[in-house]
Motif scaffolding. Sequence first.
Motif, PDB file in Angstrom:
ATOM      1  N   GLU A  87       0.870  -1.259   0.127  1.00 30.28           N
ATOM      2  CA  GLU A  87       0.061   0.087  -0.045  1.00 30.28           C
ATOM      3  C   GLU A  87       0.937   1.375  -0.028  1.00 30.28           C
ATOM      4  O   GLU A  87       0.703   2.155  -0.705  1.00 30.28           O
ATOM      5  CB  GLU A  87      -0.866   0.009   1.422  1.00 30.28           C
ATOM      6  N   SER A  88       2.003   1.454   0.849  1.00 33.47           N
ATOM      7  CA  SER A  88       2.598   2.495   0.994  1.00 33.47           C
ATOM      8  C   SER A  88       3.845   2.227   1.837  1.00 33.47           C
ATOM      9  O   SER A  88       4.125   1.115   2.225  1.00 33.47           O
ATOM     10  CB  SER A  88       1.856   3.770   1.958  1.00 33.47           C
ATOM     11  N   VAL A  89       4.839   3.238   1.766  1.00 36.57           N
ATOM     12  CA  VAL A  89       6.094   3.151   2.172  1.00 36.57           C
ATOM     13  C   VAL A  89       6.497   4.298   2.947  1.00 36.57           C
ATOM     14  O   VAL A  89       5.952   5.532   2.619  1.00 36.57           O
ATOM     15  CB  VAL A  89       7.165   3.338   0.918  1.00 36.57           C
ATOM     16  N   THR A  90       7.118   4.284   4.162  1.00 41.63           N
ATOM     17  CA  THR A  90       7.628   5.249   4.857  1.00 41.63           C
ATOM     18  C   THR A  90       9.216   4.979   5.327  1.00 41.63           C
ATOM     19  O   THR A  90       9.267   3.886   5.747  1.00 41.63           O
ATOM     20  CB  THR A  90       6.909   5.656   6.325  1.00 41.63           C
ATOM     21  N   ALA A  91       9.797   5.652   5.286  1.00 37.90           N
ATOM     22  CA  ALA A  91      11.401   5.583   5.297  1.00 37.90           C
ATOM     23  C   ALA A  91      12.099   6.522   5.965  1.00 37.90           C
ATOM     24  O   ALA A  91      11.561   7.910   5.898  1.00 37.90           O
ATOM     25  CB  ALA A  91      12.053   5.191   4.120  1.00 37.90           C
ATOM     26  N   THR A  92      13.203   6.342   6.743  1.00 35.62           N
ATOM     27  CA  THR A  92      13.931   7.272   7.392  1.00 35.62           C
ATOM     28  C   THR A  92      15.538   6.658   6.997  1.00 35.62           C
ATOM     29  O   THR A  92      15.913   5.744   6.609  1.00 35.62           O
ATOM     30  CB  THR A  92      13.787   7.327   8.862  1.00 35.62           C
ATOM     31  N   GLY A  93      16.572   7.774   7.170  1.00 33.38           N
ATOM     32  CA  GLY A  93      17.755   7.372   6.770  1.00 33.38           C
ATOM     33  C   GLY A  93      18.660   8.671   7.187  1.00 33.38           C
ATOM     34  O   GLY A  93      18.334   9.711   7.641  1.00 33.38           O
ATOM     35  N   ALA A  94      20.110   8.629   7.149  1.00 38.48           N
ATOM     36  CA  ALA A  94      20.882   9.512   7.386  1.00 38.48           C
ATOM     37  C   ALA A  94      22.071   9.417   6.562  1.00 38.48           C
ATOM     38  O   ALA A  94      22.650   8.303   6.151  1.00 38.48           O
ATOM     39  CB  ALA A  94      21.373   9.396   8.783  1.00 38.48           C
ATOM     40  N   ASN A 151      27.621  13.882   1.147  1.00 38.19           N
ATOM     41  CA  ASN A 151      27.560  13.663   0.049  1.00 38.19           C
ATOM     42  C   ASN A 151      26.074  13.513  -0.631  1.00 38.19           C
ATOM     43  O   ASN A 151      25.693  13.272  -2.152  1.00 38.19           O
ATOM     44  CB  ASN A 151      28.236  12.602  -0.709  1.00 38.19           C
ATOM     45  N   GLY A 152      25.054  13.482   0.171  1.00 43.73           N
ATOM     46  CA  GLY A 152      23.649  13.503  -0.102  1.00 43.73           C
ATOM     47  C   GLY A 152      23.239  12.152  -0.352  1.00 43.73           C
ATOM     48  O   GLY A 152      22.146  11.730  -0.730  1.00 43.73           O
ATOM     49  N   LEU A 153      24.256  11.141  -0.071  1.00 43.76           N
ATOM     50  CA  LEU A 153      23.743   9.570  -0.017  1.00 43.76           C
ATOM     51  C   LEU A 153      23.718   9.049   1.234  1.00 43.76           C
ATOM     52  O   LEU A 153      24.270   8.917   1.910  1.00 43.76           O
ATOM     53  CB  LEU A 153      24.808   9.035  -1.032  1.00 43.76           C
ATOM     54  N   GLU A 154      22.584   8.659   1.498  1.00 44.43           N
ATOM     55  CA  GLU A 154      22.373   7.948   2.591  1.00 44.43           C
ATOM     56  C   GLU A 154      23.219   6.571   2.795  1.00 44.43           C
ATOM     57  O   GLU A 154      23.338   5.620   1.989  1.00 44.43           O
ATOM     58  CB  GLU A 154      20.839   7.506   2.986  1.00 44.43           C
ATOM     59  N   ASP A 155      23.711   6.540   3.991  1.00 46.31           N
ATOM     60  CA  ASP A 155      24.452   5.232   4.289  1.00 46.31           C
ATOM     61  C   ASP A 155      24.136   4.405   5.254  1.00 46.31           C
ATOM     62  O   ASP A 155      24.205   3.157   5.230  1.00 46.31           O
ATOM     63  CB  ASP A 155      25.925   5.598   4.757  1.00 46.31           C
ATOM     64  N   ILE A 156      22.800   4.888   5.868  1.00 46.22           N
ATOM     65  CA  ILE A 156      21.853   3.975   6.776  1.00 46.22           C
ATOM     66  C   ILE A 156      20.438   4.413   6.305  1.00 46.22           C
ATOM     67  O   ILE A 156      20.164   5.449   6.044  1.00 46.22           O
ATOM     68  CB  ILE A 156      22.128   4.331   8.240  1.00 46.22           C
ATOM     69  N   ALA A 157      19.654   3.308   6.382  1.00 48.88           N
ATOM     70  CA  ALA A 157      18.167   3.458   6.059  1.00 48.88           C
ATOM     71  C   ALA A 157      17.355   2.369   6.666  1.00 48.88           C
ATOM     72  O   ALA A 157      17.616   1.347   6.609  1.00 48.88           O
ATOM     73  CB  ALA A 157      17.838   3.673   4.544  1.00 48.88           C
ATOM     74  N   THR A 215      11.974   5.620  14.559  1.00 49.57           N
ATOM     75  CA  THR A 215      13.459   6.372  14.312  1.00 49.57           C
ATOM     76  C   THR A 215      13.412   7.712  15.085  1.00 49.57           C
ATOM     77  O   THR A 215      12.271   8.261  15.287  1.00 49.57           O
ATOM     78  CB  THR A 215      13.382   6.687  12.989  1.00 49.57           C
ATOM     79  N   VAL A 216      14.442   7.923  15.913  1.00 53.64           N
ATOM     80  CA  VAL A 216      14.388   9.336  16.372  1.00 53.64           C
ATOM     81  C   VAL A 216      15.451   9.985  15.870  1.00 53.64           C
ATOM     82  O   VAL A 216      16.643   9.629  15.745  1.00 53.64           O
ATOM     83  CB  VAL A 216      14.967   9.002  17.927  1.00 53.64           C
ATOM     84  N   TYR A 217      15.064  11.309  15.410  1.00 49.11           N
ATOM     85  CA  TYR A 217      16.147  12.186  14.702  1.00 49.11           C
ATOM     86  C   TYR A 217      16.817  13.007  15.895  1.00 49.11           C
ATOM     87  O   TYR A 217      16.040  13.544  16.889  1.00 49.11           O
ATOM     88  CB  TYR A 217      15.578  13.199  13.802  1.00 49.11           C
ATOM     89  N   TYR A 218      18.114  13.206  15.979  1.00 51.77           N
ATOM     90  CA  TYR A 218      18.821  13.777  16.895  1.00 51.77           C
ATOM     91  C   TYR A 218      19.636  15.052  16.135  1.00 51.77           C
ATOM     92  O   TYR A 218      19.935  14.882  14.734  1.00 51.77           O
ATOM     93  CB  TYR A 218      19.803  13.092  17.626  1.00 51.77           C
ATOM     94  N   PRO A 219      20.100  15.936  16.451  1.00 53.05           N
ATOM     95  CA  PRO A 219      20.664  16.960  15.881  1.00 53.05           C
ATOM     96  C   PRO A 219      22.026  16.399  15.284  1.00 53.05           C
ATOM     97  O   PRO A 219      22.437  15.344  15.508  1.00 53.05           O
ATOM     98  CB  PRO A 219      21.258  18.228  16.828  1.00 53.05           C
ATOM     99  N   ASN A 220      22.700  17.196  14.131  1.00 52.28           N
ATOM    100  CA  ASN A 220      23.972  16.551  13.676  1.00 52.28           C
ATOM    101  C   ASN A 220      24.145  15.367  12.989  1.00 52.28           C
ATOM    102  O   ASN A 220      25.183  14.649  13.079  1.00 52.28           O
ATOM    103  CB  ASN A 220      25.155  16.582  14.731  1.00 52.28           C
ATOM    104  N   ASN A 221      22.954  15.151  12.344  1.00 48.23           N
ATOM    105  CA  ASN A 221      22.751  13.857  11.561  1.00 48.23           C
ATOM    106  C   ASN A 221      22.640  12.514  12.321  1.00 48.23           C
ATOM    107  O   ASN A 221      23.079  11.467  11.690  1.00 48.23           O
ATOM    108  CB  ASN A 221      23.898  13.834  10.399  1.00 48.23           C
ATOM    109  N   LEU A 222      22.700  12.556  13.546  1.00 45.78           N
ATOM    110  CA  LEU A 222      22.856  11.433  14.338  1.00 45.78           C
ATOM    111  C   LEU A 222      21.119  10.905  14.448  1.00 45.78           C
ATOM    112  O   LEU A 222      20.379  11.257  14.703  1.00 45.78           O
ATOM    113  CB  LEU A 222      23.022  11.941  16.010  1.00 45.78           C
ATOM    114  N   LEU A 223      21.366   9.641  14.003  1.00 40.33           N
ATOM    115  CA  LEU A 223      19.913   8.940  13.664  1.00 40.33           C
ATOM    116  C   LEU A 223      19.878   7.636  14.790  1.00 40.33           C
ATOM    117  O   LEU A 223      20.807   6.964  15.044  1.00 40.33           O
ATOM    118  CB  LEU A 223      19.836   8.290  12.322  1.00 40.33           C
TER     119      LEU A 223
END
Lengths: 335, 335, 335, 335
Positions: free
Chosen positions: A184-191, A196-202, B205-213
């Motif tokens: 149905e749908s997706v929700t995602a988070t990452g950092a 460089n604008g490319l998430e390394d964790i998601a 997911t909890v967002y922290y400052p400084n890109n800490l996830l």
Amino acid sequence: MIKAAVIGVGYWGPNIVRNMSASPDIDILYCSDLQQERLDYINGLYPAIKTSTNFKEIISKPEIDLIAVCTPVYTHFEIAKEALLAGKHVFLEKPMTSTAAQAEELINIAEQKNLKIFVDHTFIFTGAVKKIKEVITSGELGDLYYFDSVRVNLGLFQHDINVIWDLAPHDISIMHYLLGSYPESVTATGADHLGNGLEDIAYMTVYYPNNLLAHIHTNWMSPVKIRQTLIAGKKKMAVWDDNHPSEKVRIYDKGIEVVQSKDQIYKTLIQYRTGDMYCPKLDGTEALKDEMANIAYSIESDIKPLVDGHAGWMVVKILEAAQESIKARGKEVKV
Amino acid sequence: MIKAAVIGVGYWGPNIVRNMSASPDIDILYCSDLQQERLDYINGLYPAIKTSTNFKEIISKPEIDLIAVCTPVYTHFEIAKEALLAGKHVFLEKPMTSTAAQAEELINIAEQKNLKIFVDHTFIFTGAVKKIKEVITSGELGDLYYFDSVRVNLGLFQHDINVIWDLAPHDISIMHYLLGSYPESVTATGADHLGNGLEDIAYMTVYYPNNLLAHIHTNWMSPVKIRQTLIAGKKKMAVWDDNHPSEKVRIYDKGIEVVQSKDQIYKTLIQYRTGDMYCPKLDGTEALKDEMANIAYSIESDIKPLVDGHAGWMVVKILEAAQESIKARGKEVKV
Amino acid sequence: MIKAAVIGVGYWGPNIVRNMSASPDIDILYCSDLQQERLDYINGLYPAIKTSTNFKEIISKPEIDLIAVCTPVYTHFEIAKEALLAGKHVFLEKPMTSTAAQAEELINIAEQKNLKIFVDHTFIFTGAVKKIKEVITSGELGDLYYFDSVRVNLGLFQHDINVIWDLAPHDISIMHYLLGSYPESVTATGADHLGNGLEDIAYMTVYYPNNLLAHIHTNWMSPVKIRQTLIAGKKKMAVWDDNHPSEKVRIYDKGIEVVQSKDQIYKTLIQYRTGDMYCPKLDGTEALKDEMANIAYSIESDIKPLVDGHAGWMVVKILEAAQESIKARGKEVKV
Amino acid sequence: MIKAAVIGVGYWGPNIVRNMSASPDIDILYCSDLQQERLDYINGLYPAIKTSTNFKEIISKPEIDLIAVCTPVYTHFEIAKEALLAGKHVFLEKPMTSTAAQAEELINIAEQKNLKIFVDHTFIFTGAVKKIKEVITSGELGDLYYFDSVRVNLGLFQHDINVIWDLAPHDISIMHYLLGSYPESVTATGADHLGNGLEDIAYMTVYYPNNLLAHIHTNWMSPVKIRQTLIAGKKKMAVWDDNHPSEKVRIYDKGIEVVQSKDQIYKTLIQYRTGDMYCPKLDGTEALKDEMANIAYSIESDIKPLVDGHAGWMVVKILEAAQESIKARGKEVKV
């Protein structure tokens, strides 16, 4: 015998060349790459293969049945479209294309021209996934409750795609194959920790109908390598640990049941049930060998491949939605 | 010697009675419970403790310094408020209250009356968490990148709270203690498979400052028990596996570094670095013993406890936000 | 550049051909095997290598420096002797020969003719063994107490040798390299469950001076694969788990110390001490690559190889003693 | 209701007092110990128990049915003999006595006076051992090939007995119970690293008829704790890992079969077969609770206990033989 050409023999292409070469059903006639040194490398191993730095030249060869596209993702669409228009079946590395719209266009062209699209979701052909599919299909797990997949390690960072475009195609293709229904749908988070604008964790949640929840954790920055999937049903639960050297799939006779309690204040009404666990023996055939056989058989017999363009499209569709959700900090995106 | 009373000796209260009794600094004079049979049970073990089914009677005793509240969560606020107003220090089971507003009110009363609030976040007193805190504080991990915690097993379902209110207080309290900064927002997803409105699986997911996830996975329906936390920094990474019998904390000398590549098309510029790993010896003192000592010392010396009302409030604040986000399918909720 | 020939390209020989071919210091000119189809197989992969079914013909080639003997064990002596007499250096598969007397004769011939003997104890060149050797040599473990090695799995049964001749050469060569002293005697037990006179499970104790005890458990009939070695010293202890994907070697700061006890009746006087554990990063170079480099360097510089004929002889000597002891149900046999 | 007295409440005795007290079938009336402070400790926990520093006084009490002997091993014989002669059933800590001759004498007295001897081999009552016994008895494993047990950790050193008298009684009692046949002989090796004449590491092979081989490794100086037993039969194989938190027993559908090979020179004739693995659910009843129930039932119904004097004697007999063999460096000693 299927006559094939491989376009792109940089990082992953040589594996496809090797597996197609080893297949009794496929014959590789041509390879193409922009870099002559990669073609020289291939010719060192396979002197009989003809090479060209111009992929269009190869696509135009009339004797070719199948074009394998192993170039960077952003070039998949252009090459595959040209191959389809030239009347060739197409095998695409994962992810199939950069956008779902591109995937749809390729699927439409293929249908119009009665050609096949194959996408390289290799895990679908492993003994582990085949066994889990069998267990789910048989009803042994009962109605499915959730699918939870973790694919983390200290990985090579990609310079053009983020961690979900790099790793999650594996999990999404497996999830789609095993769950067998439309999300149905997706929700995602990452950092993105390197700026460089490319998430390394998601982290990605995929909502399915009937309260079935799927979640995928992909990570290039884990000190330990984890490849573990939990799949729980109403009746039984499965764990797939792809790192385990011998006991990759475990089926637990565990579940939840409602129990009447006399002492309703301190005890709960819902308790768990636990029985035996077993590790089924898995088919040891190499996945890529099975995949090549399926490709050849599908072309020769004109039947639907196990992993077709729609499977590839679904992966891209979910990746797109996840990407959009990550940028909007978890906003639900319809699929 | 602190003179204490315990209100609520149903499921968890007896453990508090046992640990306070074993403490050389705390003397339990009274216990209260609505059920006479629970009080009889306590008296069988501790004949010297006086009991009452009326908690107000116990709160009014002038010789009592500290009231421990081990009743169901929805009653914490009323009992704790009455105890504070009667001039008693208060020890609360986790989570501290049902709402953050209640927690704030208790904190305000305690401050006005110069009383202490303690919240039972026992993990903060374990050797593992103390060691990880030490490693982070020393700068050994470098700037933190992410905190990832998994707490899943086939658990007793609670009949009045969902899985995050049941399990996540552990992870949130640990996360808050270790990360030491104020979170920005929360997004969460989950599912309720038994139709009672209480999620049995949830991702937050909890967002922290400084890109800490930060991310927390809690689950009552896992066939396997996992209690694992990954914490990655710029310089090193830690893994805490609370199920491991002897080597619970591992510090990996692993990280990411930028490398110049000659062959920019097929190789990436960012590579990983890997060195030794070590497992530090952990303090083997029982966490509850340390916790009781900290409570007694905090009251006697009038110093801030290690886990105070603000720590308890933060847990409730994040739980509230996660709950709201789950119901809105991953919508970001500011903290 | 060393010019080499490989005799025997059945089961293991092709690996030697591959590794010698990949070595920048070794050039394979000839291969020999009794079966023409094996030679055809080699020529399919390496068209430049010349082949013969007559090993004597190859040994007589004047341009050859080194003969690698990868034939069944019972033929090692005859082939190696002929090669040495023809003035060639010799590389022998493990175990070096069928009897210690044969090994001694080869060593004597080689010394007289100033030739080198190399034995393929590959584990000596792994990052794990190199690191453990370094840790022992540095004195970090202190005086050694015991060496305990387990090498068990559900293995291919050999039709001409028992489990100790098949598997224990690995453990004995590692043990001899790490302990660095001369053993006193051996006692061993075992059983043959298939009635062909070849033990499929065996236990071997090797007595060393100064109370150092070594034990090796080899087993073809284990349902699980275990490759674990414990090495304890007075100061620290090491565990090598060769199955672990990433953390193969662990060094434990654990030991024994004498403690005075007040309560001498119920407490003991000797207690254990426990500190941190660490996993050193291991050299990731492929062992066979290092081994080939050591062979080439040893010939070119005329220096003693890391694994010479004496190391090979010691393995055979202990195998012989163990074999004799097994047949006499654990009788001590002097080495 | 069995009326019992416990002699010796130093290290282990209080556990027996606790378990007998918790048993609905046993009533402890008396305790004895040479040290008054130990008796005071017991009375602090169990005010109703009468105490004496003179064990003979307690043995003479006419109302006592059962004497539990939890004193140091070298005193077992004297106390148990006096108890039997006074007409009491006897429960003995393991190992039963210091010599097999003593055990025989106790058994003879008990038989003459129609009294029962129980030995505290607690593992026999665990869910794991009960399940493995059931699997063996059902024929699921087929004819047994070997029993391999490892019990190692960094342990408290005993000041009066070596590691086999301390740890191996567990393994020997389990081995004897599971294998169910009479051993032929023992050969053992070991070493004493602290110079007090007490081995801290020992290996023991026990020969059984029909080529069944048993081996026990006990070790007080291992940096890691291992409690693992492999049991292989002709048809299936079992692994018992007592450290595993949830999946202690695994049954592998693995074995050996003879296969005809076309290529007899490079392939072997005997290959392995591998199928599913399963972990049976184990009975979760506490072993000591089951043991106490078996003792009470055995006395009340006058039936043979699950662990009787003969089981205790067998353990001592094998310990004696192993001790003799260790001192003679692996010499075979008949049982």
